[in-house]
Scaffold this motif. Structure first.
Motif, PDB file in Angstrom:
ATOM      1  N   ILE A  11       0.989  -1.232  -0.199  1.00 46.67           N
ATOM      2  CA  ILE A  11       0.143  -0.181  -0.008  1.00 46.67           C
ATOM      3  C   ILE A  11       0.785   1.396  -0.268  1.00 46.67           C
ATOM      4  CG2 ILE A  11      -1.800   1.427   1.416  1.00 46.67           C
ATOM      5  CD1 ILE A  11      -2.825  -1.599   2.283  1.00 46.67           C
ATOM      6  N   ALA A  12       1.905   1.283   0.815  1.00 45.33           N
ATOM      7  CA  ALA A  12       3.031   2.264   0.548  1.00 45.33           C
ATOM      8  C   ALA A  12       3.384   2.776  -0.878  1.00 45.33           C
ATOM      9  CB  ALA A  12       3.742   1.769   1.851  1.00 45.33           C
ATOM     10  N   GLY A  13       4.062   1.151  -1.198  1.00 43.40           N
ATOM     11  CA  GLY A  13       4.952   1.277  -2.628  1.00 43.40           C
ATOM     12  C   GLY A  13       3.042   2.588  -3.375  1.00 43.40           C
ATOM     13  N   VAL A  14       2.483   2.094  -3.619  1.00 37.43           N
ATOM     14  CA  VAL A  14       0.830   2.520  -4.103  1.00 37.43           C
ATOM     15  C   VAL A  14       0.764   4.243  -4.024  1.00 37.43           C
ATOM     16  CG1 VAL A  14      -1.664   2.445  -4.564  1.00 37.43           C
ATOM     17  CG2 VAL A  14      -0.172   0.725  -4.458  1.00 37.43           C
ATOM     18  N   VAL A  15       0.811   4.604  -2.546  1.00 40.07           N
ATOM     19  CA  VAL A  15       0.712   6.245  -2.038  1.00 40.07           C
ATOM     20  C   VAL A  15       1.861   6.561  -2.764  1.00 40.07           C
ATOM     21  CG1 VAL A  15       1.225   7.601   0.409  1.00 40.07           C
ATOM     22  CG2 VAL A  15      -0.074   5.184  -0.094  1.00 40.07           C
ATOM     23  N   LEU A  16       3.116   5.978  -2.520  1.00 40.41           N
ATOM     24  CA  LEU A  16       4.174   6.378  -3.145  1.00 40.41           C
ATOM     25  C   LEU A  16       3.827   6.762  -5.042  1.00 40.41           C
ATOM     26  CD1 LEU A  16       6.357   7.600  -2.732  1.00 40.41           C
ATOM     27  CD2 LEU A  16       7.810   5.270  -2.651  1.00 40.41           C
ATOM     28  N   ILE A  17       2.974   6.031  -5.670  1.00 48.11           N
ATOM     29  CA  ILE A  17       3.088   5.392  -7.109  1.00 48.11           C
ATOM     30  C   ILE A  17       1.417   6.267  -7.452  1.00 48.11           C
ATOM     31  CG2 ILE A  17       2.694   4.684  -9.064  1.00 48.11           C
ATOM     32  CD1 ILE A  17       4.332   1.768  -7.880  1.00 48.11           C
ATOM     33  N   ILE A  18       0.934   6.846  -7.015  1.00 51.73           N
ATOM     34  CA  ILE A  18      -0.162   8.032  -7.139  1.00 51.73           C
ATOM     35  C   ILE A  18      -0.209   8.686  -7.964  1.00 51.73           C
ATOM     36  CG2 ILE A  18      -2.268   8.593  -5.988  1.00 51.73           C
ATOM     37  CD1 ILE A  18      -2.247   5.860  -4.605  1.00 51.73           C
ATOM     38  N   PRO A  19       0.665   9.566  -6.867  1.00 53.23           N
ATOM     39  CA  PRO A  19       0.706  11.312  -7.148  1.00 53.23           C
ATOM     40  C   PRO A  19       1.441  11.371  -8.823  1.00 53.23           C
ATOM     41  CG  PRO A  19       2.468  10.842  -5.061  1.00 53.23           C
ATOM     42  CD  PRO A  19       1.520   9.160  -5.362  1.00 53.23           C
ATOM     43  N   ARG A  20       2.310  10.875  -9.224  1.00 53.34           N
ATOM     44  CA  ARG A  20       3.139  10.252 -10.950  1.00 53.34           C
ATOM     45  C   ARG A  20       1.857  10.449 -11.308  1.00 53.34           C
ATOM     46  NH1 ARG A  20       7.431   6.268 -10.483  1.00 53.34           N
ATOM     47  NH2 ARG A  20       8.918   7.129  -8.919  1.00 53.34           N
ATOM     48  N   TYR A  21       0.570  10.449 -11.346  1.00 51.35           N
ATOM     49  CA  TYR A  21      -0.418  10.420 -12.763  1.00 51.35           C
ATOM     50  C   TYR A  21      -1.859  11.656 -11.917  1.00 51.35           C
ATOM     51  CZ  TYR A  21       2.264   6.627 -14.185  1.00 51.35           C
ATOM     52  OH  TYR A  21       3.012   5.232 -14.168  1.00 51.35           O
ATOM     53  N   LEU A  22      -1.605  11.462 -10.277  1.00 51.05           N
ATOM     54  CA  LEU A  22      -2.882  12.422 -10.289  1.00 51.05           C
ATOM     55  C   LEU A  22      -1.895  13.666  -9.464  1.00 51.05           C
ATOM     56  CD1 LEU A  22      -5.730  11.901  -9.981  1.00 51.05           C
ATOM     57  CD2 LEU A  22      -5.591  11.086  -7.431  1.00 51.05           C
ATOM     58  N   LYS A  23      -2.536  14.398 -10.182  1.00 52.44           N
ATOM     59  CA  LYS A  23      -2.045  15.918  -9.968  1.00 52.44           C
ATOM     60  C   LYS A  23      -2.863  16.088  -8.677  1.00 52.44           C
ATOM     61  CE  LYS A  23       0.199  16.380 -13.050  1.00 52.44           C
ATOM     62  NZ  LYS A  23       1.365  16.617 -13.482  1.00 52.44           N
ATOM     63  N   GLY A  24      -2.143  16.854  -7.740  1.00 53.36           N
ATOM     64  CA  GLY A  24      -2.930  17.369  -6.489  1.00 53.36           C
ATOM     65  C   GLY A  24      -2.357  17.359  -5.038  1.00 53.36           C
TER      66      GLY A  24
END
Length: 112
Positions: A11-24
């Motif tokens: 889940i931490a890996g996903v939390v780290l990846i999400i900002p690359r594709y989601l502005k804000g």
């Protein structure tokens, strides 16, 4: 216990990846992402059910749409307590919490 550790590392890996594709949404590093994952898990387990009970009348009147506001509020509460995690807007934290929730459910199928 090992399942718990694996779940929150993924889940931490996903939390780290999400900002690359989601502005804000911004996350400083993996340690911050791990703290965000743990804080989201804690809030969704203990605080969110209490807020849902308290807000049941308004959730009922809005046909369940107020639960989206509660979900976004959980992300903003995590932002207030975790340094290095920043959130802007309403849609970005909503998508963020959905992606984290889906990931948590999917990983939970394999780690029990």
């Amino acid at each position: 216990m090992i399942g718990f550790i694996i779940r929150y590392i993924i889940i931490a890996g996903v939390v780290l990846i999400i900002p690359r594709y989601l502005k804000g949404i911004t996350v400083d590093g993996f340690t911050t992402a791990l703290v965000v994952a743990l804080a989201m898990g804690f809030l969704n387990s203990f605080v969110k059910p209490i807020l849902k009970i308290i807000s049941f009348p308004i959730t009922f009147m809005t046909l369940g749409l107020f639960s989206l506001v509660i979900t976004v509020a959980m992300v903003y509460i995590v932002e207030a307590y975790v340094t290095g995690f920043k959130v802007n807007g309403f849609i970005a934290p909503l998508i963020f919490s959905f992606v984290v929730g889906i990931t948590n459910s999917f990983v939970g199928l394999f780690t029990k």
